[in-house]
Write a protein that holds these residues in place. Structure first.
Motif, short mmCIF file in Angstrom:
data_model
loop_
_atom_site.label_atom_id
_atom_site.label_comp_id
_atom_site.label_asym_id
_atom_site.label_seq_id
_atom_site.Cartn_x
_atom_site.Cartn_y
_atom_site.Cartn_z
N GLU A 121 -58.33 -27.16 9.47
CA GLU A 121 -58.74 -26.39 10.41
C GLU A 121 -57.99 -26.12 11.97
O GLU A 121 -56.64 -27.27 11.72
N HIS A 122 -58.76 -26.08 12.53
CA HIS A 122 -58.00 -25.73 13.20
C HIS A 122 -57.44 -26.31 14.23
O HIS A 122 -56.37 -26.15 15.18
N ALA A 123 -58.20 -27.45 14.86
CA ALA A 123 -57.91 -28.55 15.73
C ALA A 123 -56.13 -28.97 14.59
O ALA A 123 -55.70 -29.81 15.57
N ASN A 124 -55.90 -29.17 13.37
CA ASN A 124 -55.32 -29.11 13.04
C ASN A 124 -53.63 -28.22 12.56
O ASN A 124 -53.02 -28.49 11.93
N ARG A 125 -54.12 -27.47 13.24
CA ARG A 125 -53.28 -25.98 12.95
C ARG A 125 -51.98 -26.27 13.79
O ARG A 125 -51.62 -27.79 13.89
N ILE A 126 -50.84 -25.75 12.62
CA ILE A 126 -49.56 -25.77 12.99
C ILE A 126 -48.82 -25.39 14.33
O ILE A 126 -49.33 -23.34 13.90
N THR A 127 -48.10 -24.95 14.45
CA THR A 127 -47.60 -24.48 16.24
C THR A 127 -45.79 -24.32 15.60
O THR A 127 -45.33 -25.76 15.73
N THR A 128 -45.76 -23.21 15.40
CA THR A 128 -43.88 -22.69 15.37
C THR A 128 -43.08 -23.39 16.60
O THR A 128 -43.63 -23.43 17.81
N SER A 129 -41.84 -23.44 16.67
CA SER A 129 -41.10 -23.40 18.09
C SER A 129 -41.27 -22.16 18.40
O SER A 129 -41.12 -23.05 19.81
N GLU A 130 -41.95 -21.12 18.05
CA GLU A 130 -41.60 -19.96 18.96
C GLU A 130 -43.39 -19.94 19.73
O GLU A 130 -43.52 -18.91 20.20
N GLY A 131 -44.04 -21.26 19.28
CA GLY A 131 -45.01 -20.99 20.24
C GLY A 131 -46.43 -20.42 19.02
O GLY A 131 -47.30 -19.73 19.45
N HIS A 132 -46.50 -20.19 18.25
CA HIS A 132 -47.45 -18.70 17.34
C HIS A 132 -47.68 -19.88 16.52
O HIS A 132 -47.53 -21.64 15.84
N GLU A 133 -48.95 -19.47 16.13
CA GLU A 133 -49.86 -21.22 15.17
C GLU A 133 -50.45 -20.60 13.27
O GLU A 133 -50.42 -18.96 14.21
N ILE A 134 -50.87 -21.56 12.88
CA ILE A 134 -51.40 -20.84 11.61
C ILE A 134 -52.17 -22.50 11.37
O ILE A 134 -51.53 -23.30 11.11
N TRP A 135 -53.06 -21.53 10.14
CA TRP A 135 -54.23 -22.76 9.98
C TRP A 135 -54.67 -21.70 8.35
O TRP A 135 -55.39 -20.90 8.44
N TRP A 136 -55.36 -22.35 7.93
CA TRP A 136 -56.87 -22.25 6.94
C TRP A 136 -57.55 -23.02 6.48
O TRP A 136 -58.06 -23.55 6.19
N PRO A 137 -59.04 -22.69 7.25
CA PRO A 137 -59.86 -23.55 7.49
C PRO A 137 -61.29 -23.16 6.57
O PRO A 137 -60.69 -22.33 5.86
N SER A 138 -62.03 -23.74 6.67
CA SER A 138 -63.01 -23.66 6.36
C SER A 138 -63.95 -21.88 6.17
O SER A 138 -63.17 -21.43 7.23
N VAL A 139 -65.10 -21.49 5.41
CA VAL A 139 -65.34 -20.40 5.83
C VAL A 139 -66.82 -20.94 6.57
O VAL A 139 -67.86 -21.52 6.09
N GLY A 140 -66.72 -19.91 7.53
CA GLY A 140 -68.31 -20.74 8.20
C GLY A 140 -67.82 -19.06 9.63
O GLY A 140 -67.19 -17.89 9.28
N GLN A 141 -68.73 -19.31 10.54
CA GLN A 141 -69.28 -18.51 11.78
C GLN A 141 -68.54 -18.64 12.94
O GLN A 141 -68.47 -17.42 13.58
N ASP A 142 -67.60 -19.61 13.05
CA ASP A 142 -67.15 -19.42 14.27
C ASP A 142 -65.62 -19.17 13.90
O ASP A 142 -65.05 -18.89 13.26
N ASP A 143 -65.27 -18.41 15.99
CA ASP A 143 -64.39 -17.60 15.27
C ASP A 143 -63.23 -18.49 14.84
O ASP A 143 -61.95 -17.35 14.35
N ASN A 144 -62.80 -19.57 15.39
CA ASN A 144 -61.38 -20.40 14.32
C ASN A 144 -62.52 -20.72 12.63
O ASN A 144 -61.15 -20.91 12.23
#
Length: 526
Positions: free
Chosen positions: A204-227
């Protein structure tokens, strides 16, 4: 040499007629013959005299002694034979005439098959497809977020546990795999992240990975929230960009894809699995079977209006439009007697109708034309011809739903990949066919892909990478979300991020199982 006594044209010793005026050349007397021998040893008599009764123009004497006019046109024997055949054909019984026409239609189809254009596809292929996005920010700090779908595992039974359910307790027919994911790697700037092939467990977004360049990646559940993932399991990528900063990200997915056919026809080569349990005009059910068997797909994807986009285009699929109904009536009337309620015949004839009357549009508008608009203009790209095809099918209640992905060429080259849309349809098998195999009627359907613009009838090829197969949603929101997977936001006014998308083949492509041809020509039902 001699000369004709009528027109004085030069003649040869062997001539019996004058080829200038066409008259017979009678020989001269013996004294003339002896005189000529003095000048030409061994030559034949080439002196001629006027005939007592000049012959008609072109009349010659043959070696048998008969006379024949070589200037008169000979009888056309072939024409006589043809006329004799036509007279005999008219005198035949209706059954005999039908048989003769059937023989000629078979010859016609044989000629079409020999001359038809075709594509060659591998039975199996393993490759790595890279979805690449280059992004360029302007003077205002901002970010771009994209939801990249994780490809599903696709089988010949559309996710069902078995191909058919058997009423006598026999073992169910296991579905064949059509597409499976082997590896997913996402590259953000200079850093790469491995993602679970099915997106599980979720990150989920709360546990996202942030790269050294400040970019972010995560693979969350299916839902209607923006994240969350709005359509199906996905990878969320967020590129945080400073003023005038450029970067890129890539979604690299290694897949193995297989050919499969739901069509039981001689055109389908034996090396393509699925043919033995496929459908054709002889084992097809009728339109009533959807209701009699309580088809869930017909309820979900068989309504005459589908995917309301608002505005002037309105519904993408419209089985109530006058142009669509006119096309459907024309297709129905083209079917031979006894096939008017044959679902397979109508669906296939609709497929061939679009090939004949709708041209592919390389400059299609951003907002896809509706089915009626595509038919009215005889023009459309992949989305639009799919809209037209589904619109025609839904005049009869035949269910069809979207498939989205990326289409490659048979050589899997970089310049062959492009975003693509096609469809799936559900066709009932006949009651007798199902009962002979002890198959429960409620499950006795084939659910198969149809790609109108690429001439793929009830067949899946490894060159078609599947992103998402539409699931039931009365609101049409899922389809809308598929088309709108990218969002951008800036910290100030006037911000803009340019995004350029592309597709590449990474590394080698492994081909196995041989190859086969898919030819393009209409199917005959007579």
């Amino acid at each position: 040499m001699g000369s004709c006594p009528y027109c004085r044209s030069t003649t040869l010793p062997s001539d019996t007629i004058c080829y200038s005026c066409g008259r017979v050349l009678p020989k001269g007397d013996r004294s003339s013959y002896r005189l000529e021998q003095q000048f030409s040893r061994g030559s034949k008599d080439t002196t001629y005299k006027m005939a007592k009764k000049p012959s008609k123009r072109g009349l010659v004497q043959t070696h048998s002694g008969r006379k024949r006019n070589i200037m008169k046109r000979r009888k056309n024997r072939f024409r006589s034979v043809v006329m004799l055949f036509l007279v005999a054909f008219v005198m035949l019984s209706p059954q005999a005439r039908e048989h003769v026409l059937g023989e000629f239609s078979g010859i016609d189809e044989y000629i079409q098959a020999a001359m038809a254009p075709y594509h060659i596809y591998p039975v199996e292929a393993s490759y790595t497809l890279s979805k690449v996005a280059d992004v360029q920010n302007n003077e205002v700090e901002g970010y771009i977020v994209e939801s990249i779908l994780i490809p599903p595992v696709v089988t010949s039974a559309m996710g069902r546990a078995s191909q058919f359910d058997y009423s006598n307790g026999e073992s169910s027919l296991e579905p064949a795999t059509i597409q499976k994911t082997e590896l997913i790697t996402v590259i953000l700037g200079s850093q790469s992240v491995n993602v679970p092939i099915d997106g599980m467990p979720s990150k989920e977004h709360a546990n996202r990975i942030t790269t050294s360049e400040g970019h972010e990646i995560w693979w969350p559940s299916v839902g209607q929230d923006d994240n969350e993932c709005p359509v199906a399991k996905c990878v969320k990528v967020k590129m945080n960009l400073g003023p005038n900063e450029a970067s890129s990200y890539a979604f690299n997915v290694q897949v193995t894809s297989y050919s499969y056919s739901w069509w039981n026809d001689a055109r389908v080569k034996a090396i393509v699995p699925g043919k033995s349990t496929g459908i054709n005009v002889d084992n097809s059910g009728t339109f009533d079977d959807y209701q009699l068997r309580n088809s869930q797909k017909a309820t979900e994807f068989g309504t005459k209006l589908w995917y309301d986009r608002g505005g002037s285009a309105s519904y993408a699929i419209n089985g109530q439009d006058a142009i669509v109904k006119s096309a459907a009536d024309q297709i129905s009337s083209s079917l031979p007697e006894g096939k008017s309620d044959n679902v397979y015949a109508f669906a296939r004839a609709s497929f061939d109708y679009l090939h004949a009357f709708v041209e592919y549009d390389k400059e299609a508008p951003v907002t896809a034309r509706s089915g009626p608009a595509c038919l009215a203009g005889n023009l459309g790209d992949c989305d639009e011809q799919t809209n037209a095809y589904f619109s025609i099918l839904r005049t009869k209640g035949v269910p069809g739903w979207y498939t989205f992905g990326i289409l490659g060429n048979p050589h899997f080259t970089d310049d062959g990949w492009e975003a693509h849309a096609w469809g799936y349809i559900q066709l009932p098998l006949s009651e007798s066919w199902c009962e002979d195999r002890s198959i429960t009627l409620a499950t006795c359907f084939v659910e198969a892909p149809v790609d109108v613009v690429n001439n793929k009838w009830l067949i899946s090829t490894p060159t078609a990478y599947i992103d998402w197969i539409e699931t039931a949603d009365p609101s049409g929101q899922l389809v809308y979300d598929y088309y709108h997977q990218v969002n951008t936001l800036h910290e100030g006014l006037g911000g803009k991020i340019d995004r350029t998308r592309g597709f590449l083949t990474i590394g080698d492509v492994d081909i196995a199982g041989g190859s086969y041809q898919v030819k393009k020509y209409a199917e005959s039902f007579s």
